[in-house]
Motif scaffolding. Structure first.
Motif, PDB file in Angstrom:
ATOM      1  N   LYS A 118      45.116  -4.767   4.537  1.00  0.00           N
ATOM      2  CA  LYS A 118      44.511  -5.836   5.336  1.00  0.00           C
ATOM      3  C   LYS A 118      43.127  -5.429   5.850  1.00  0.00           C
ATOM      4  CE  LYS A 118      48.857  -7.909   6.930  1.00  0.00           C
ATOM      5  NZ  LYS A 118      49.742  -8.146   8.094  1.00  0.00           N
ATOM      6  N   LYS A 119      42.997  -4.158   6.267  1.00  0.00           N
ATOM      7  CA  LYS A 119      41.707  -3.673   6.752  1.00  0.00           C
ATOM      8  C   LYS A 119      40.661  -3.701   5.644  1.00  0.00           C
ATOM      9  CE  LYS A 119      43.308  -0.668  10.502  1.00  0.00           C
ATOM     10  NZ  LYS A 119      43.399   0.736  10.989  1.00  0.00           N
ATOM     11  N   HIS A 120      41.074  -3.285   4.453  1.00  0.00           N
ATOM     12  CA  HIS A 120      40.144  -3.310   3.318  1.00  0.00           C
ATOM     13  C   HIS A 120      39.726  -4.742   2.984  1.00  0.00           C
ATOM     14  CE1 HIS A 120      39.851   0.848   2.090  1.00  0.00           C
ATOM     15  NE2 HIS A 120      41.175   1.006   2.195  1.00  0.00           N
ATOM     16  N   ILE A 121      40.674  -5.647   3.034  1.00  0.00           N
ATOM     17  CA  ILE A 121      40.377  -7.055   2.728  1.00  0.00           C
ATOM     18  C   ILE A 121      39.398  -7.636   3.748  1.00  0.00           C
ATOM     19  CG2 ILE A 121      41.369  -9.380   2.638  1.00  0.00           C
ATOM     20  CD1 ILE A 121      43.926  -8.062   1.492  1.00  0.00           C
ATOM     21  N   GLU A 122      39.628  -7.361   5.034  1.00  0.00           N
ATOM     22  CA  GLU A 122      38.746  -7.863   6.091  1.00  0.00           C
ATOM     23  C   GLU A 122      37.338  -7.284   5.961  1.00  0.00           C
ATOM     24  OE1 GLU A 122      39.182 -10.250   8.353  1.00  0.00           O
ATOM     25  OE2 GLU A 122      41.077 -10.597   7.297  1.00  0.00           O
ATOM     26  N   ALA A 123      37.276  -5.993   5.630  1.00  0.00           N
ATOM     27  CA  ALA A 123      35.968  -5.346   5.461  1.00  0.00           C
ATOM     28  C   ALA A 123      35.200  -5.970   4.294  1.00  0.00           C
ATOM     29  CB  ALA A 123      36.157  -3.849   5.232  1.00  0.00           C
ATOM     30  N   LEU A 124      35.908  -6.247   3.213  1.00  0.00           N
ATOM     31  CA  LEU A 124      35.265  -6.865   2.050  1.00  0.00           C
ATOM     32  C   LEU A 124      34.823  -8.297   2.353  1.00  0.00           C
ATOM     33  CD1 LEU A 124      37.655  -5.512  -0.731  1.00  0.00           C
ATOM     34  CD2 LEU A 124      35.231  -4.940  -0.461  1.00  0.00           C
ATOM     35  N   LYS A 125      35.617  -9.018   3.127  1.00  0.00           N
ATOM     36  CA  LYS A 125      35.243 -10.382   3.518  1.00  0.00           C
ATOM     37  C   LYS A 125      33.989 -10.370   4.395  1.00  0.00           C
ATOM     38  CE  LYS A 125      39.715 -12.730   3.207  1.00  0.00           C
ATOM     39  NZ  LYS A 125      40.803 -13.416   3.953  1.00  0.00           N
ATOM     40  N   THR A 126      33.899  -9.366   5.269  1.00  0.00           N
ATOM     41  CA  THR A 126      32.701  -9.228   6.107  1.00  0.00           C
ATOM     42  C   THR A 126      31.471  -8.973   5.243  1.00  0.00           C
ATOM     43  OG1 THR A 126      33.995  -8.351   7.952  1.00  0.00           O
ATOM     44  CG2 THR A 126      31.631  -7.911   7.971  1.00  0.00           C
ATOM     45  N   ASP A 127      31.639  -8.113   4.242  1.00  0.00           N
ATOM     46  CA  ASP A 127      30.529  -7.826   3.323  1.00  0.00           C
ATOM     47  C   ASP A 127      30.114  -9.084   2.556  1.00  0.00           C
ATOM     48  OD1 ASP A 127      30.559  -5.245   4.166  1.00  0.00           O
ATOM     49  OD2 ASP A 127      31.521  -4.418   2.365  1.00  0.00           O
ATOM     50  N   ILE A 128      31.094  -9.887   2.168  1.00  0.00           N
ATOM     51  CA  ILE A 128      30.793 -11.133   1.449  1.00  0.00           C
ATOM     52  C   ILE A 128      30.001 -12.083   2.347  1.00  0.00           C
ATOM     53  CG2 ILE A 128      31.832 -13.247   0.532  1.00  0.00           C
ATOM     54  CD1 ILE A 128      34.032 -11.529  -0.682  1.00  0.00           C
ATOM     55  N   THR A 129      30.408 -12.161   3.617  1.00  0.00           N
ATOM     56  CA  THR A 129      29.693 -13.018   4.572  1.00  0.00           C
ATOM     57  C   THR A 129      28.244 -12.565   4.725  1.00  0.00           C
ATOM     58  OG1 THR A 129      31.721 -13.481   5.804  1.00  0.00           O
ATOM     59  CG2 THR A 129      29.640 -13.856   6.953  1.00  0.00           C
ATOM     60  N   ILE A 130      28.056 -11.254   4.846  1.00  0.00           N
ATOM     61  CA  ILE A 130      26.700 -10.708   4.978  1.00  0.00           C
ATOM     62  C   ILE A 130      25.871 -11.026   3.734  1.00  0.00           C
ATOM     63  CG2 ILE A 130      25.382  -8.552   5.051  1.00  0.00           C
ATOM     64  CD1 ILE A 130      27.580  -7.443   6.899  1.00  0.00           C
ATOM     65  N   LYS A 131      26.474 -10.852   2.564  1.00  0.00           N
ATOM     66  CA  LYS A 131      25.758 -11.136   1.314  1.00  0.00           C
ATOM     67  C   LYS A 131      25.453 -12.625   1.177  1.00  0.00           C
ATOM     68  CE  LYS A 131      27.212  -7.189  -1.474  1.00  0.00           C
ATOM     69  NZ  LYS A 131      27.785  -6.754  -2.767  1.00  0.00           N
ATOM     70  N   PHE A 132      26.368 -13.444   1.679  1.00  0.00           N
ATOM     71  CA  PHE A 132      26.137 -14.895   1.643  1.00  0.00           C
ATOM     72  C   PHE A 132      24.887 -15.248   2.442  1.00  0.00           C
ATOM     73  CE2 PHE A 132      26.519 -18.983   3.793  1.00  0.00           C
ATOM     74  CZ  PHE A 132      26.664 -19.843   2.715  1.00  0.00           C
ATOM     75  N   TYR A 133      24.752 -14.667   3.634  1.00  0.00           N
ATOM     76  CA  TYR A 133      23.579 -14.964   4.464  1.00  0.00           C
ATOM     77  C   TYR A 133      22.317 -14.313   3.912  1.00  0.00           C
ATOM     78  CZ  TYR A 133      26.084 -17.615   7.900  1.00  0.00           C
ATOM     79  OH  TYR A 133      26.795 -18.616   8.507  1.00  0.00           O
ATOM     80  N   ASN A 134      22.474 -13.175   3.257  1.00  0.00           N
ATOM     81  CA  ASN A 134      21.320 -12.587   2.571  1.00  0.00           C
ATOM     82  C   ASN A 134      20.777 -13.541   1.516  1.00  0.00           C
ATOM     83  OD1 ASN A 134      21.413 -10.235   4.048  1.00  0.00           O
ATOM     84  ND2 ASN A 134      22.511  -9.052   2.494  1.00  0.00           N
ATOM     85  N   ALA A 135      21.706 -14.177   0.800  1.00  0.00           N
ATOM     86  CA  ALA A 135      21.302 -15.108  -0.258  1.00  0.00           C
ATOM     87  C   ALA A 135      20.776 -16.418   0.322  1.00  0.00           C
ATOM     88  CB  ALA A 135      22.487 -15.379  -1.183  1.00  0.00           C
ATOM     89  N   LYS A 136      21.472 -16.939   1.325  1.00  0.00           N
ATOM     90  CA  LYS A 136      21.098 -18.237   1.901  1.00  0.00           C
ATOM     91  C   LYS A 136      19.708 -18.202   2.516  1.00  0.00           C
ATOM     92  CE  LYS A 136      22.593 -21.713   5.278  1.00  0.00           C
ATOM     93  NZ  LYS A 136      23.659 -22.128   6.226  1.00  0.00           N
ATOM     94  N   PHE A 137      19.402 -17.134   3.236  1.00  0.00           N
ATOM     95  CA  PHE A 137      18.123 -17.053   3.947  1.00  0.00           C
ATOM     96  C   PHE A 137      17.116 -16.143   3.240  1.00  0.00           C
ATOM     97  CE2 PHE A 137      21.158 -18.316   7.256  1.00  0.00           C
ATOM     98  CZ  PHE A 137      20.509 -19.428   7.765  1.00  0.00           C
ATOM     99  N   HIS A 138      17.408 -15.815   1.988  1.00  0.00           N
ATOM    100  CA  HIS A 138      16.481 -15.036   1.157  1.00  0.00           C
ATOM    101  C   HIS A 138      16.101 -13.710   1.826  1.00  0.00           C
ATOM    102  CE1 HIS A 138      16.209 -18.761  -1.085  1.00  0.00           C
ATOM    103  NE2 HIS A 138      15.806 -19.388   0.000  1.00  0.00           N
ATOM    104  N   ILE A 139      17.120 -13.031   2.330  1.00  0.00           N
ATOM    105  CA  ILE A 139      16.888 -11.741   2.984  1.00  0.00           C
ATOM    106  C   ILE A 139      16.898 -10.647   1.919  1.00  0.00           C
ATOM    107  CG2 ILE A 139      17.739 -10.083   4.684  1.00  0.00           C
ATOM    108  CD1 ILE A 139      19.038 -12.437   6.158  1.00  0.00           C
ATOM    109  N   ALA A 140      15.725 -10.181   1.578  1.00  0.00           N
ATOM    110  CA  ALA A 140      15.592  -9.099   0.602  1.00  0.00           C
ATOM    111  C   ALA A 140      15.622  -7.757   1.331  1.00  0.00           C
ATOM    112  CB  ALA A 140      14.289  -9.261  -0.170  1.00  0.00           C
TER     113      ALA A 140
END
Length: 292
Positions: free
Chosen positions: A165-187
């Motif tokens: 469960k901890k690994h899954i939550e950590a990966l979901k957090t990373d996905i959220t961060i990557k989503f916002y990197n993509a949405k707001f063009h954060i290079a």
């Protein structure tokens, strides 16, 4: 252009009152002087008094017309001002943003938008505050979640299940961060620039700039409406107290988040900020936010 100057009308009233007082004094002194003569002519004095009265009446008429003109100009200003406020509320009602979020593809509208934009700024801050730049591709995380979900399904041991469960939550957090990197063009360059900043206030402003730049096209009519109200008020009112009065009326219907948005957007857009400062709205908003 009509401007409600601080001393213009009072000065005119005082001067007129002084002139009338001088005329009355002249009439009294004239009466005393003429009656002291042995051969004074009452008809001459009557003509003199009539002249004084005519001048006094002319001055009083001028003052009356001037006051009526001022009242009319004030009424005309307030009619236009409140019409602008009414139009502004209609603009607010038409505000609409598609959320386009990772887990929410709905929409937000009217004054809910300000809360949403500020929440987005906080999420950008989380993305920029990650231990390292994660990029925008989520393929690895997606596969990782599938792997750990499969492991979770296969084991009945509590310790292993908690680990999964901890690994899954950590990966979901990373996905959220990557989503916002993509949405707001954060290079990565932008990420490094943020993390080179040391002052928290500067970091907050940095995040706000990203989110304001992204959502600014949705807010064009709203921002234009504010500038129109401020420009009209500043053009027609000179007295600081009067400006403050109308600015307080203007922000009456605004929520805390809306005031906070205006305050921070003024820091992002210098022209807008100058417009806010000219009408003393920045000070009024600051005081209002400190009271809430």
């Amino acid at each position: 252009m009509v401007r409600f100057y601080k001393f213009s009308y009072n000065t005119t009233d005082i001067i007129a009152a002084i002139v009338i007082a001088v005329l009355i004094l002249c009439a009294i002194l004239g009466y005393v002087f003429i009656t002291s003569l042995n051969n004074w002519d009452g008809s001459c004095y009557g003509s003199f008094i009539s002249g004084v009265a005519a001048i006094a009446n002319a001055i009083l008429l001028y003052l009356t017309l001037r006051r009526q003109g001022r009242s009319f100009k004030q009424e005309r200003f307030e009619t236009t001002f409140f019409n602008l406020l009414s139009n502004h509320e209609k603009v607010v009602e038409r505000l609409f943003i598609e959320k386009n979020n990772e887990n929410d593809n709905g929409f937000t509208k009217n004054r809910q938008i300000f809360d949403y934009i500020l929440q987005e700024s906080k999420l950008i801050k989380i993305a920029l505050s990650s231990e390292k730049y994660l990029g925008q591709d989520t393929d690895i995380e997606d596969k990782g979640i599938l792997y750990w979900e499969d492991m979770l399904y296969q084991t009945n041991i509590n310790e292993k299940r908690e680990l999964c469960k901890k690994h899954i939550e950590a990966l979901k957090t990373d996905i959220t961060i990557k989503f916002y990197n993509a949405k707001f063009h954060i290079a990565e360059k932008l990420y490094n620039k943020y993390n080179s900043l040391t002052d928290q206030t500067t970091k907050d402003l940095f995040c706000n700039k990203i989110v304001f730049k992204y959502y600014e096209p949705y807010m064009i009519n709203y921002l234009h409406s504010i500038k129109e109200i401020l420009k009209y008020t500043n053009d027609y009112i000179y007295r600081k107290k009067s400006i403050s009065r109308y600015m307080n009326i203007f922000i009456t219907s605004m929520s805390y988040k809306e005031l906070f948005f205006i305050q921070n957007y003024a820091k992002y857009n210098k022209r807008f900020g100058k417009c806010i400062e000219t009408c003393k709205l920045d000070k009024i908003i600051e005081a209002e936010l400190s009271n809430k």
